[in-house]
Motif scaffolding. Sequence first.
Motif, PDB file in Angstrom:
ATOM      1  N   TYR A 208       0.833  -1.199   0.000  1.00 19.79           N
ATOM      2  CA  TYR A 208       0.000   0.000   0.000  1.00 19.79           C
ATOM      3  C   TYR A 208       0.869   1.250   0.000  1.00 19.79           C
ATOM      4  CZ  TYR A 208       0.986   0.242   5.063  1.00 19.79           C
ATOM      5  OH  TYR A 208       1.596   0.315   6.287  1.00 19.79           O
ATOM      6  N   ILE A 209       0.238   2.392  -0.248  1.00 22.36           N
ATOM      7  CA  ILE A 209       0.925   3.680  -0.196  1.00 22.36           C
ATOM      8  C   ILE A 209       0.636   4.324   1.157  1.00 22.36           C
ATOM      9  CG2 ILE A 209       1.069   5.997  -1.178  1.00 22.36           C
ATOM     10  CD1 ILE A 209       0.482   4.799  -3.892  1.00 22.36           C
ATOM     11  N   MET A 210       1.696   4.656   1.856  1.00 21.60           N
ATOM     12  CA  MET A 210       1.610   5.198   3.215  1.00 21.60           C
ATOM     13  C   MET A 210       1.962   6.680   3.183  1.00 21.60           C
ATOM     14  SD  MET A 210       3.887   3.922   6.491  1.00 21.60           S
ATOM     15  CE  MET A 210       5.447   4.223   5.613  1.00 21.60           C
ATOM     16  N   ARG A 211       1.066   7.521   3.652  1.00 19.75           N
ATOM     17  CA  ARG A 211       1.325   8.967   3.694  1.00 19.75           C
ATOM     18  C   ARG A 211       1.752   9.367   5.103  1.00 19.75           C
ATOM     19  NH1 ARG A 211      -2.509  12.826   0.510  1.00 19.75           N
ATOM     20  NH2 ARG A 211      -1.159  11.877  -1.082  1.00 19.75           N
ATOM     21  N   LEU A 212       2.917  10.009   5.197  1.00 16.51           N
ATOM     22  CA  LEU A 212       3.447  10.468   6.475  1.00 16.51           C
ATOM     23  C   LEU A 212       3.549  11.983   6.470  1.00 16.51           C
ATOM     24  CD1 LEU A 212       6.341   7.880   6.996  1.00 16.51           C
ATOM     25  CD2 LEU A 212       4.026   7.808   7.943  1.00 16.51           C
ATOM     26  N   GLU A 213       3.398  12.578   7.646  1.00 18.17           N
ATOM     27  CA  GLU A 213       3.452  14.031   7.772  1.00 18.17           C
ATOM     28  C   GLU A 213       4.313  14.425   8.966  1.00 18.17           C
ATOM     29  OE1 GLU A 213      -0.555  15.373   8.082  1.00 18.17           O
ATOM     30  OE2 GLU A 213      -1.060  14.903   5.998  1.00 18.17           O
ATOM     31  N   GLY A 214       5.038  15.537   8.802  1.00 19.26           N
ATOM     32  CA  GLY A 214       5.761  16.156   9.908  1.00 19.26           C
ATOM     33  C   GLY A 214       6.748  15.251  10.610  1.00 19.26           C
ATOM     34  N   ARG A 215       7.689  14.667   9.878  1.00 19.77           N
ATOM     35  CA  ARG A 215       8.669  13.763  10.487  1.00 19.77           C
ATOM     36  C   ARG A 215      10.003  14.475  10.666  1.00 19.77           C
ATOM     37  NH1 ARG A 215       6.595   8.595  10.536  1.00 19.77           N
ATOM     38  NH2 ARG A 215       8.173   8.382  12.139  1.00 19.77           N
TER      39      ARG A 215
ATOM     40  N   PHE B 272      12.106   9.636   7.828  1.00 27.59           N
ATOM     41  CA  PHE B 272      12.190  11.052   8.165  1.00 27.59           C
ATOM     42  C   PHE B 272      12.481  11.835   6.883  1.00 27.59           C
ATOM     43  CE2 PHE B 272      13.825   8.552  11.749  1.00 27.59           C
ATOM     44  CZ  PHE B 272      12.935   8.923  12.747  1.00 27.59           C
ATOM     45  N   PHE B 273      11.985  13.075   6.815  1.00 28.55           N
ATOM     46  CA  PHE B 273      12.165  13.885   5.606  1.00 28.55           C
ATOM     47  C   PHE B 273      11.934  15.347   5.957  1.00 28.55           C
ATOM     48  CE2 PHE B 273       8.142  11.648   5.868  1.00 28.55           C
ATOM     49  CZ  PHE B 273       7.230  12.689   5.983  1.00 28.55           C
ATOM     50  N   SER B 274      12.367  16.232   5.059  1.00 28.30           N
ATOM     51  CA  SER B 274      12.263  17.670   5.322  1.00 28.30           C
ATOM     52  C   SER B 274      10.948  18.264   4.828  1.00 28.30           C
ATOM     53  CB  SER B 274      13.438  18.411   4.666  1.00 28.30           C
ATOM     54  OG  SER B 274      13.451  18.178   3.269  1.00 28.30           O
ATOM     55  N   ASP B 275      10.290  17.620   3.872  1.00 30.80           N
ATOM     56  CA  ASP B 275       9.013  18.128   3.365  1.00 30.80           C
ATOM     57  C   ASP B 275       7.929  18.008   4.440  1.00 30.80           C
ATOM     58  OD1 ASP B 275      10.321  18.539   1.016  1.00 30.80           O
ATOM     59  OD2 ASP B 275       9.500  16.774   0.001  1.00 30.80           O
TER      60      ASP B 275
ATOM     61  N   PHE C 287      18.214  10.467  19.819  1.00 28.21           N
ATOM     62  CA  PHE C 287      19.086  10.604  18.655  1.00 28.21           C
ATOM     63  C   PHE C 287      18.638  11.793  17.803  1.00 28.21           C
ATOM     64  CE2 PHE C 287      19.257   6.091  19.761  1.00 28.21           C
ATOM     65  CZ  PHE C 287      20.631   5.902  19.854  1.00 28.21           C
ATOM     66  N   ARG C 288      19.629  12.542  17.323  1.00 29.20           N
ATOM     67  CA  ARG C 288      19.385  13.669  16.425  1.00 29.20           C
ATOM     68  C   ARG C 288      20.301  13.547  15.214  1.00 29.20           C
ATOM     69  NH1 ARG C 288      14.636  15.869  18.204  1.00 29.20           N
ATOM     70  NH2 ARG C 288      14.740  16.452  20.406  1.00 29.20           N
ATOM     71  N   PHE C 289      19.882  14.141  14.098  1.00 25.69           N
ATOM     72  CA  PHE C 289      20.751  14.232  12.927  1.00 25.69           C
ATOM     73  C   PHE C 289      20.289  15.399  12.077  1.00 25.69           C
ATOM     74  CE2 PHE C 289      17.260  11.449  11.831  1.00 25.69           C
ATOM     75  CZ  PHE C 289      16.909  11.805  10.540  1.00 25.69           C
ATOM     76  N   GLU C 290      21.145  15.829  11.173  1.00 25.51           N
ATOM     77  CA  GLU C 290      20.835  16.969  10.318  1.00 25.51           C
ATOM     78  C   GLU C 290      20.510  16.510   8.906  1.00 25.51           C
ATOM     79  OE1 GLU C 290      23.932  19.822  10.432  1.00 25.51           O
ATOM     80  OE2 GLU C 290      23.704  20.269  12.578  1.00 25.51           O
ATOM     81  N   ASP C 291      19.639  17.271   8.263  1.00 25.55           N
ATOM     82  CA  ASP C 291      19.278  16.995   6.876  1.00 25.55           C
ATOM     83  C   ASP C 291      20.459  17.340   5.971  1.00 25.55           C
ATOM     84  OD1 ASP C 291      18.036  16.583   4.479  1.00 25.55           O
ATOM     85  OD2 ASP C 291      16.838  18.423   4.559  1.00 25.55           O
ATOM     86  N   SER C 292      20.898  16.363   5.194  1.00 28.24           N
ATOM     87  CA  SER C 292      22.027  16.593   4.291  1.00 28.24           C
ATOM     88  C   SER C 292      21.576  16.617   2.840  1.00 28.24           C
ATOM     89  CB  SER C 292      23.087  15.502   4.485  1.00 28.24           C
ATOM     90  OG  SER C 292      22.530  14.215   4.254  1.00 28.24           O
ATOM     91  N   THR C 293      20.329  17.016   2.598  1.00 31.02           N
ATOM     92  CA  THR C 293      19.773  17.027   1.243  1.00 31.02           C
ATOM     93  C   THR C 293      20.588  17.903   0.306  1.00 31.02           C
ATOM     94  OG1 THR C 293      17.541  16.671   2.109  1.00 31.02           O
ATOM     95  CG2 THR C 293      17.727  17.543  -0.122  1.00 31.02           C
ATOM     96  N   SER C 294      21.065  19.025   0.824  1.00 30.49           N
ATOM     97  CA  SER C 294      21.783  19.970  -0.029  1.00 30.49           C
ATOM     98  C   SER C 294      23.219  19.565  -0.292  1.00 30.49           C
ATOM     99  CB  SER C 294      21.771  21.361   0.621  1.00 30.49           C
ATOM    100  OG  SER C 294      22.363  21.309   1.909  1.00 30.49           O
ATOM    101  N   SER C 295      23.714  18.537   0.435  1.00 32.41           N
ATOM    102  CA  SER C 295      25.109  18.145   0.262  1.00 32.41           C
ATOM    103  C   SER C 295      25.286  17.248  -0.937  1.00 32.41           C
ATOM    104  CB  SER C 295      25.597  17.431   1.520  1.00 32.41           C
ATOM    105  OG  SER C 295      24.847  16.268   1.762  1.00 32.41           O
TER     106      SER C 295
END
Length: 254
Positions: free
Chosen positions: A118-125, A212-215, A246-254
């Motif tokens: 199935y397609i799973m929609r997630l928000e605010g992760r 997890f994602f930035s959108d 646990f924490r981590f930073e978004d590296s999308t721009s790298s």
Amino acid sequence: MNRGHFPFVNSSSSSSESSDEFDEWLEYENEAMEIEEQIAINMIARNNYVIHQLLLIQQSDQEAEMAESPVHVNLVPIEATSESFADYGQVIEASSDGDLFGPNDAQLDLSRGTPRFYIMRLEGRSFGFSTITHHANVTQCLGSVGGHVWYLGVAKPSLIEDVGGERGTRVVESGSDGHLYAPPTVEEVRVFRFSGPKFVKLNRGTWHDGPFFSDSSMDFYNLELSNTNEMDHTRHSFKKKNGVIFRFEDSTSS
């Protein structure tokens, strides 16, 4: 008749009377011994129960204290490839139409129930987590619809399937279906970054949290079993058990 003293038998008693008295005395001795043994067993069991309850209270107090002031652990995302993700499952990328089934295809185990795709929609992760989950009965597959960038926190599978072996101090029985596992350690946790037209197959028992994602929201196709969320969902809280977030930073721009 006093316990511990053999009944007096005078010379005028017949042998049959003496035998009856001895049997009666022996039966009394055995019954008294059984009662004393049972009393001792009950006392040991009661003491063990009290000790167990005290340890549970102590553990609960320690967990509450750790949860109130958790330590933040920063993780550096690892780019997910077939090689880097091998301990946790498979990273499946596009293959040519007509290619035969082989080791680069997802090696699935859907034999323990009805598959659900199935397609799973997630928000605010947001980019952080303190709990982690595993599924003992299925190889779960996840992928972003559209090939967007997303992240997944993982730890190696720790299922204990040799039920005849000795149970170590770290062995836990799952509340979902009773299977055995060793809790993940803080040092084992990693975060992987997925991008482009690929999906991940998690081995049975792989600990994971995410995606997890930035959108603001993202859609994922998800392959598991029809009852995975209800019947096969074992969770470990690092905040409660280890005092860690646990924490981590978004590296999308790298």
